[in-house]
Design a protein around this motif. Structure first.
Motif, short mmCIF file in Angstrom:
data_model
loop_
_atom_site.label_atom_id
_atom_site.label_comp_id
_atom_site.label_asym_id
_atom_site.label_seq_id
_atom_site.Cartn_x
_atom_site.Cartn_y
_atom_site.Cartn_z
N GLY A 197 -14.42 77.79 -53.75
CA GLY A 197 -13.10 77.20 -53.57
C GLY A 197 -12.49 77.51 -52.20
O GLY A 197 -13.02 78.28 -51.40
N GLY A 198 -11.36 76.87 -51.96
CA GLY A 198 -10.66 77.05 -50.70
C GLY A 198 -11.10 76.03 -49.66
O GLY A 198 -12.24 75.59 -49.64
N VAL A 199 -10.15 75.64 -48.84
CA VAL A 199 -10.43 74.70 -47.74
C VAL A 199 -9.89 75.31 -46.46
O VAL A 199 -8.68 75.58 -46.37
N GLY A 223 -6.46 78.11 -40.26
CA GLY A 223 -6.26 78.86 -41.50
C GLY A 223 -6.63 78.06 -42.74
O GLY A 223 -7.24 77.00 -42.67
N MET A 224 -6.23 78.60 -43.90
CA MET A 224 -6.56 77.96 -45.17
C MET A 224 -5.57 76.84 -45.46
O MET A 224 -4.36 77.06 -45.49
N ALA A 225 -6.10 75.65 -45.70
CA ALA A 225 -5.23 74.52 -46.04
C ALA A 225 -5.08 74.39 -47.55
O ALA A 225 -4.16 73.72 -48.03
N ALA A 226 -6.00 74.99 -48.31
CA ALA A 226 -5.89 75.03 -49.78
C ALA A 226 -6.31 76.43 -50.23
O ALA A 226 -7.41 76.87 -49.92
N THR A 227 -5.40 77.10 -50.96
CA THR A 227 -5.67 78.48 -51.39
C THR A 227 -6.25 78.47 -52.80
O THR A 227 -5.78 79.21 -53.67
N THR A 228 -7.25 77.65 -53.00
CA THR A 228 -7.83 77.45 -54.33
C THR A 228 -9.00 78.42 -54.55
O THR A 228 -10.12 78.00 -54.86
N ASP A 277 -15.03 75.21 -49.91
CA ASP A 277 -15.58 76.47 -50.42
C ASP A 277 -15.55 77.57 -49.36
O ASP A 277 -16.48 78.38 -49.25
N ALA A 278 -14.47 77.59 -48.62
CA ALA A 278 -14.35 78.54 -47.50
C ALA A 278 -14.12 79.97 -47.98
O ALA A 278 -14.20 80.90 -47.18
N TYR A 279 -13.83 80.16 -49.28
CA TYR A 279 -13.74 81.53 -49.82
C TYR A 279 -15.11 82.06 -50.21
O TYR A 279 -15.26 83.26 -50.45
N HIS A 280 -16.09 81.17 -50.32
CA HIS A 280 -17.46 81.61 -50.62
C HIS A 280 -17.92 82.46 -49.43
O HIS A 280 -17.87 82.00 -48.28
#
Ligand SMILES: C[S@@+](CC[C@H](N)C(=O)[O-])C[C@H]1O[C@@H](n2cnc3c(N)ncnc32)[C@H](O)[C@@H]1O
Length: 217
Positions: free
Chosen positions: A207-209, A186-191, A162-165
């Motif tokens: 979302g996001g990792v 950086g972002m490993a998942a652009t979710t 949840d790195a986009y939170h």
């Protein structure tokens, strides 16, 4: 590397290492899709794949809830035939009997960062892989990362869910700006998950990792 005496210098025969970990098969990959985790499918597959590819010796999961993340990490370690997992949560809501994964996973009912030293003791060493998915407030994310400095090995890989939170992103950025314990990969998942808080109609992003690596001294 063995070179055939008859071969020219530019051609050679490679005899592969006998290390069994090189022949590990992802038999339990499906667990990434069947386990009940608070993660999107792309994030689950990433979690399984990174553990399977990096072959960490000691994994830590902060924030367990249903236990799906723990099951995914356990599946990858089991396919490798090596490595242990320690998962910590003050009030897990497990949907399965932990005994099913207790061969290489331990559940600590406790809080990060206060109980991280206990996790390290249970793992019998420093962690080289961490999945941070606990309290998503900015201070807690900061404290989780600061607490990880004392329990992770140089070069350890740290994934933050949840790195986009926005509070999570601010917590990560604050720790990166304040010191040199972690490098940002950086972002490993652009979710990125742009949703809405139903009760108020307010936009909310999850979302996001994000992938950090402990720096080496
Ligand atoms: C998003 S859920 C975890 C989901 C899980 N990682 C997965 O993959 O399905 C967040 C969990 O963090 C736990 N938590 C909250 N504060 C925590 C803390 N200080 N230390 C460890 N876990 C915490 C909550 O109890 C909750 O179960």
């Amino acid at each position: 590397m063995a070179q055939s005496p008859a071969a020219s210098p530019s051609t050679f025969t490679f005899r592969s290492s006998d290390d069994p970990i090189l022949r590990a098969q992802p038999h339990r990959l499906a667990t990434a899709l069947t386990a009940h985790a608070d993660q999107k499918p792309r994030e689950r597959v990433l979690l399984y794949s990174l553990v399977f590819a990096l072959a960490p010796r000691r994994c830590l999961e902060i924030g367990v809830r249903w236990g799906g993340g723990s099951r995914i990490i356990h599946a990858a370690l089991s396919d490798l035939g090596a490595g242990v997992l320690v998962s910590i949560d003050p009030e897990p809501a497990l949907e399965f009997d932990w005994g099913q994964i207790a061969d290489r996973a331990t559940l600590i009912r406790g809080r990060s960062p206060a109980d991280l030293p206990k996790c390290r003791t249970v793992a019998d060493g420093l962690f080289d892989f961490v999945f941070v998915d606990g309290d998503h407030s900015e201070p807690s994310v900061r404290e989780d990362l600061e607490g990880l400095v004392g329990v992770t090995a140089p070069g350890a890989d740290i994934l933050l869910h949840d790195a986009y939170h926005q509070p999570v992103a601010r917590g990560i950025d604050a720790v990166l700006a304040a010191g040199s314990s972690f490098r940002d990969l950086g972002m490993a998942a652009t979710t990125r998950n742009e949703g809405v808080r139903v009760e108020t109609g307010r936009p909310l992003t999850y979302g996001g990792v994000r992938w950090l690596r402990r720096t080496t001294p």
